[in-house]
Design a protein around this motif. Structure first.
Motif, mmCIF file in Angstrom:
data_model
loop_
_atom_site.group_PDB
_atom_site.id
_atom_site.type_symbol
_atom_site.label_atom_id
_atom_site.label_comp_id
_atom_site.label_asym_id
_atom_site.label_seq_id
_atom_site.Cartn_x
_atom_site.Cartn_y
_atom_site.Cartn_z
ATOM 1 N N ALA A 74 11.035 -12.281 -1.007
ATOM 2 C CA ALA A 74 11.092 -12.437 -2.774
ATOM 3 C C ALA A 74 10.361 -10.939 -3.128
ATOM 4 N N PRO A 75 11.045 -10.513 -4.229
ATOM 5 C CA PRO A 75 10.432 -9.279 -4.882
ATOM 6 C C PRO A 75 8.882 -9.603 -5.315
ATOM 7 N N VAL A 76 8.017 -8.596 -5.458
ATOM 8 C CA VAL A 76 6.635 -8.611 -5.803
ATOM 9 C C VAL A 76 6.337 -7.856 -7.066
ATOM 10 N N ALA A 77 6.035 -8.349 -7.966
ATOM 11 C CA ALA A 77 5.495 -7.639 -9.119
ATOM 12 C C ALA A 77 3.930 -6.963 -8.865
ATOM 13 N N ALA A 78 4.051 -5.835 -9.169
ATOM 14 C CA ALA A 78 2.814 -4.958 -8.797
ATOM 15 C C ALA A 78 2.259 -4.113 -10.026
ATOM 16 N N PHE A 79 0.863 -3.896 -9.874
ATOM 17 C CA PHE A 79 0.404 -3.219 -10.892
ATOM 18 C C PHE A 79 -0.700 -2.064 -10.230
ATOM 19 N N VAL A 80 -0.763 -1.099 -10.863
ATOM 20 C CA VAL A 80 -1.400 0.217 -10.358
ATOM 21 C C VAL A 80 -2.657 0.719 -11.300
ATOM 22 N N LYS A 81 -3.555 0.982 -10.500
ATOM 23 C CA LYS A 81 -4.919 1.710 -11.189
ATOM 24 C C LYS A 81 -4.755 3.121 -10.668
ATOM 25 N N ASP A 82 -5.183 4.155 -11.516
ATOM 26 C CA ASP A 82 -5.181 5.473 -11.008
ATOM 27 C C ASP A 82 -3.852 6.082 -10.605
ATOM 28 N N ALA A 139 -6.045 -4.700 -18.407
ATOM 29 C CA ALA A 139 -6.109 -3.465 -18.984
ATOM 30 C C ALA A 139 -6.514 -2.326 -18.138
ATOM 31 N N ALA A 140 -6.925 -2.654 -17.277
ATOM 32 C CA ALA A 140 -7.503 -1.516 -16.197
ATOM 33 C C ALA A 140 -5.956 -1.113 -15.253
ATOM 34 N N PHE A 141 -4.948 -1.794 -15.263
ATOM 35 C CA PHE A 141 -4.090 -1.697 -14.633
ATOM 36 C C PHE A 141 -2.543 -1.253 -15.238
ATOM 37 N N GLU A 142 -1.624 -0.622 -14.955
ATOM 38 C CA GLU A 142 -0.462 -0.024 -15.217
ATOM 39 C C GLU A 142 0.652 -1.205 -14.510
ATOM 40 N N PRO A 143 1.603 -1.353 -15.378
ATOM 41 C CA PRO A 143 2.775 -2.372 -14.440
ATOM 42 C C PRO A 143 3.506 -1.136 -13.636
ATOM 43 N N LEU A 144 3.658 -1.451 -12.421
ATOM 44 C CA LEU A 144 4.284 -0.729 -11.556
ATOM 45 C C LEU A 144 5.849 -1.217 -11.298
ATOM 46 N N GLY A 145 6.042 -2.380 -11.822
ATOM 47 C CA GLY A 145 7.296 -2.818 -11.562
ATOM 48 C C GLY A 145 7.584 -4.105 -10.450
ATOM 49 N N THR A 146 8.818 -4.572 -10.543
ATOM 50 C CA THR A 146 8.843 -5.455 -9.542
ATOM 51 C C THR A 146 9.470 -4.876 -8.110
ATOM 52 N N LEU A 147 8.872 -4.915 -6.948
ATOM 53 C CA LEU A 147 9.220 -4.280 -5.970
ATOM 54 C C LEU A 147 9.809 -5.031 -4.924
ATOM 55 N N SER A 148 10.947 -4.531 -4.196
ATOM 56 C CA SER A 148 11.478 -5.143 -2.991
ATOM 57 C C SER A 148 10.860 -4.376 -1.880
ATOM 58 N N LEU A 149 10.050 -5.207 -1.338
ATOM 59 C CA LEU A 149 9.291 -4.833 -0.102
ATOM 60 C C LEU A 149 9.926 -4.987 1.191
ATOM 61 N N GLN A 206 0.724 -1.197 -0.175
ATOM 62 C CA GLN A 206 -0.129 0.214 -0.009
ATOM 63 C C GLN A 206 0.944 1.438 -0.112
ATOM 64 N N GLU A 207 2.126 1.209 0.414
ATOM 65 C CA GLU A 207 2.987 2.328 0.551
ATOM 66 C C GLU A 207 3.150 2.794 -0.774
ATOM 67 N N HIS A 208 3.368 1.912 -1.832
ATOM 68 C CA HIS A 208 3.506 2.038 -3.241
ATOM 69 C C HIS A 208 2.543 2.514 -3.978
ATOM 70 N N ALA A 209 1.200 2.609 -3.495
ATOM 71 C CA ALA A 209 0.039 3.232 -4.155
ATOM 72 C C ALA A 209 -0.009 4.579 -4.019
ATOM 73 N N PRO A 210 -0.390 5.377 -5.057
ATOM 74 C CA PRO A 210 -0.556 6.763 -5.332
ATOM 75 C C PRO A 210 -1.678 7.097 -4.354
ATOM 76 N N PRO A 211 -1.650 8.235 -3.867
ATOM 77 C CA PRO A 211 -2.899 8.861 -3.232
ATOM 78 C C PRO A 211 -4.113 8.739 -4.007
ATOM 79 N N GLY A 212 -5.306 8.026 -3.630
ATOM 80 C CA GLY A 212 -6.507 7.953 -4.520
ATOM 81 C C GLY A 212 -6.199 6.782 -5.259
ATOM 82 N N GLY A 213 -5.242 5.820 -5.189
ATOM 83 C CA GLY A 213 -5.188 4.748 -6.361
ATOM 84 C C GLY A 213 -5.056 3.363 -5.498
ATOM 85 N N ILE A 214 -4.985 2.589 -6.313
ATOM 86 C CA ILE A 214 -4.917 1.087 -6.134
ATOM 87 C C ILE A 214 -3.949 0.239 -6.572
#
Length: 124
Positions: A100-108, A85-95, A63-71
């Motif tokens: 293990a790194p986590v592949a994440a996707f973002v909406k808004d 199609a509703a999401f953009e790749p955010l990349g592989t994140l080290s949390l 959740q720290e990587h979500a933009p304000p107002g985003g998912i």
């Protein structure tokens, strides 16, 4: 806040409702309320008053990587949701504290509710 849903679709419905209800409270004289929401998909352990497990830890860190107002959601959650199609790749994140790194996707990624008049405000 932690919540458990029957499906990723149910989690997305809740997330959109939260964002819509927050937007309904916006006032021009105050900064908008903007939540960062993360959705992870996987097994959890639940007690009467808490949730545990790797999936919970990933969502909490993501959740720290979500933009304000985003998912933001994990690749596993996106695969289960089935609407890539509703999401953009955010990349592989080290949390933090996640092995293990986590592949994440973002909406808004760029929420239109957060206009430039509030650009100097920090959201959490």
């Amino acid at each position: 806040m932690l919540a458990d849903f029957e499906s990723v679709a149910d989690a997305m419905t809740w997330a959109r409702t939260v964002h819509a209800q927050a937007a309904a409270t916006d006032r021009p004289d105050l900064p908008p309320i903007a939540f960062r929401i993360a959705i992870a998909f996987g097994e959890i352990d639940a007690t009467d008053d808490d949730l545990y497990g790797p999936c919970v830890n990933i969502a909490a860190r993501l959740q720290e990587h979500a933009p304000p107002g985003g998912i933001v959601m994990t690749d596993a959650a996106l695969a289960e949701y089935g609407v890539p199609a509703a999401f953009e790749p955010l990349g592989t994140l080290s949390l933090r504290n996640i092995a293990a790194p986590v592949a994440a996707f973002v909406k808004d990624r760029k929420s239109t509710r957060l206009n430039s008049s509030h650009a100097n405000i920090s959201y959490a």
